[in-house]
Motif scaffolding. Sequence first.
Motif, PDB file in Angstrom:
ATOM      1  N   PHE A 215       0.843  -1.199   0.000  1.00  0.00           N
ATOM      2  CA  PHE A 215       0.000   0.000   0.000  1.00  0.00           C
ATOM      3  C   PHE A 215       0.878   1.249   0.000  1.00  0.00           C
ATOM      4  N   GLY A 391      -7.569  -2.512   2.327  1.00  0.00           N
ATOM      5  CA  GLY A 391      -7.829  -1.086   2.362  1.00  0.00           C
ATOM      6  C   GLY A 391      -7.884  -0.536   3.772  1.00  0.00           C
ATOM      7  N   HIS A 392      -8.450   0.669   3.881  1.00  0.00           N
ATOM      8  CA  HIS A 392      -8.478   1.350   5.175  1.00  0.00           C
ATOM      9  C   HIS A 392      -9.713   2.244   5.271  1.00  0.00           C
ATOM     10  N   HIS A 704     -10.567   3.774   1.527  1.00  0.00           N
ATOM     11  CA  HIS A 704      -9.945   3.403   0.255  1.00  0.00           C
ATOM     12  C   HIS A 704      -9.581   1.924   0.265  1.00  0.00           C
ATOM     13  N   THR A 705      -9.649   1.309  -0.901  1.00  0.00           N
ATOM     14  CA  THR A 705      -9.098  -0.023  -1.103  1.00  0.00           C
ATOM     15  C   THR A 705      -8.122   0.024  -2.263  1.00  0.00           C
ATOM     16  N   CYS A 706      -7.002  -0.643  -2.118  1.00  0.00           N
ATOM     17  CA  CYS A 706      -6.012  -0.655  -3.199  1.00  0.00           C
ATOM     18  C   CYS A 706      -6.477  -1.485  -4.381  1.00  0.00           C
ATOM     19  N   GLU A 708      -9.848  -3.940  -5.557  1.00  0.00           N
ATOM     20  CA  GLU A 708     -11.162  -4.538  -5.343  1.00  0.00           C
ATOM     21  C   GLU A 708     -11.220  -5.818  -6.172  1.00  0.00           C
ATOM     22  N   HIS A 747      -7.511   0.086  -7.713  1.00  0.00           N
ATOM     23  CA  HIS A 747      -7.885   1.481  -7.506  1.00  0.00           C
ATOM     24  C   HIS A 747      -6.634   2.356  -7.582  1.00  0.00           C
TER      25      HIS A 747
END
Length: 790
Positions: A215, A391-392, A704-706, A708, A747
């Motif tokens: 990330f 993600g976070h 956010h997710t890096c 999906e 993403h």
Amino acid sequence: MGWGSKVSMLGYFPDSFGNMGQAPQILKQAGIDTAVFGRGVKPTGFNNMVSESEDYESPYSEMIWQSPDGSTVLGILFANWYSNGNEIPVLREEAREFWKQRIANAEKYAATPHLLMMNGCDHQPVQTDLSGAITVAQELFPDYEFIHSDFDQYIQQVKQSLPNDLKVINGELRSQHTDGWGTLVNTASARIYLKQLNQIGQTMLEKVAEPLASFAYLAGEKYPHHLFSYAWKTLMQNHPHDSICGCSVDEVHREMVTRFEKSRHVAEMIIDDSMAAITNQINTNTYRKYGDDAIPFTVFNTSGWKRTGVVTIDLDLERQYYSKGVNKAELLNIPLDGRVLVDETGNHYPFELKDLSIQFGYDLPDDQFRQPYMARKVRLTFEAIDIPGLGHKTYAFVKESMSETKSSHSLFNHDREIENDFLLINVADNGSLTVKDKKSGKVFKNLCIYEDSGDIGNEYMYRQPDGENSLTTENVLADIRIIEDSPLQAVLEIVHQWELPSGASDELDTEQSQLVWFTSRKSQRAAETTPFTIKTIVKLEKHGKGIDVTTSFDNQVTDHRLRVLFPTEIETSCHYADSIFEAAKRDNLPSKEWKNPSNCQHQQAFVSVHNEQAGLTIANKGLNEYEVIRDGKNTIAITILRAVRELGDWGYFPTPEAQCLGEQTVHFKIIPHGDDAYTEAYQFQIPWGVKQTNLHDGKLPLTHTCVEWSGSKLAFSSMKTAEKTGDVMIRWYNLSNEHEDLRILPHFTAAKKYKSNVLEQEGINLENSISVNPYEIVTVGLKKKENFFS
């Protein structure tokens, strides 16, 4: 790797205690088409003796070994062990007898005229007169050609002579067609503390540090390959079979603990640095509307799936650095009320707050000397809902004039009954749990009863004394009390005051020192008893689909095994255990040759018994041994302690530290379900990541997710960054026997998506989806662009 620069492309498993079913697929993806191994197919005894049987899986030492996905390699069993050519005599008469026996033994199993003699092993000095011994052999047996060779040449010749009737051996190689006394399976429970340290270390690196570092890499940071190399190599130094299996002498295992700690500390540093780098890139200015004293923090979910759960974070309300002066009274007077917990949309979250007073801390800047400070700290506990996988989500603890959002709802119906939307739990007087899965309607009774038995075996194998009846807590009254009752979670403490035999009788010392084989020992447990207190913490979260259990005890009893029991009462002839890149399907009953009363097996993250109507999965952290007991109830038994006093095998080697005396704590999760619960079980092993930050600009959104992805039959495995290419590598595996479409939506801006392999090599280009074959391990590479985020 030979002494030169040439790599021998061979899967080499000489002394593994069973082999994983996906090994052929892993080898094939790495360009390897042959594996040699020492156990798992023919009935092989404890001291590596091959016994006769009419039910060999393969009549030959050569066979086709096939993974669940259909990948195959040529498998070659060391039928006469991987040191059958040791200490070849040079004297002619000795050599004549040696070779008559060795040749006959090899020809007995070989499918080709090429007979493998292994000269040297991990217990053997180099034979310095080997050339002379080969010359003598050739003179004595001129009908044979003796070649001082290597594996590459040997395998090349074998492949040219293979018959057409080789057997196909499927999946795991676990020596099931044996009497059950030589599988060495109970090394899975020898020195459980090592398995726990290993699980923590591997999980921190693979499931937390690597994704977080990726990330951060996507956000513009350097990926710390050198730190990962050190941490992984240090961890892997603990993975030789006699090391990680806990079946060596005490000195070996003491050093392992140090290595685990060194590796883990590096992983923790990578994790903290990565989270700091990411949070520094998150635009938290949204929370300025609550004032400049808003405290943002980020929750990270590296599990690969969307996740909901109770999260705890320690927050600094204010720091005062010693370089600028510390006023402790001022810190202590900071008010704790008048704050709420919010997300970016303004939603309020109920929370529990604990005052941690003032505490010492320090920064270690890259360009300065250490910076000590005192901070006013609080502990915030709340429910994080639907945090995206990989993600976070960023929250803020802020001052707001409106009253706090708090719920008075309790998960307790009364002091012995807990309920949420998924589960209903009742605690009996003996501390056992009755659990109703509200979705399937299935009720599980007598869960979490403890069982204790004597063990007069060794680090390799469990052996209960003849005629002994195991002790259980079924008729032991427990002290039960509520220790947390909040809208977020319900927590009970269950305490058993038990009496256990203090150890084995003195006869065991005599039998071990006189090398009485463990299956022939007559020792019993001692008549005197020792108090044994077990404390069980049972926790159900507001939206929890499983029951978290922590068991702790001070072990002052020797020569015994402690397990926790989960009667499933589910009718099925098989069960599933998490293994390497698969949930391995295993029969509940062993083969007809099995004589051992125990039928323990290995697991990684979980074991599951289920049919089409209901299921029970028990997840664990570092508890690698289980048994589905043949009791008519398909009871799952998880070993939480095995205490023994000797190494075992070929001599007498006392190992007092293998008694595992002292404080012990284990963690497992009870997951009732209607179909499967593997995602819940995998997530149980992976900790949440949390990091406090401040108010600042940034290019990353608050949530956010890096990457999906979707594919209901797939399990997420790993996300890391390749050292050679700088490409982000993401891996999944198909748990089912059906094709599945894996859809991938990064993403961030990637130059290319491609299918890779276990070596992270670039393959065919991909669009946004890929068809994954049944049980396939699939790796996708995302090629780097200069500016990742669009």
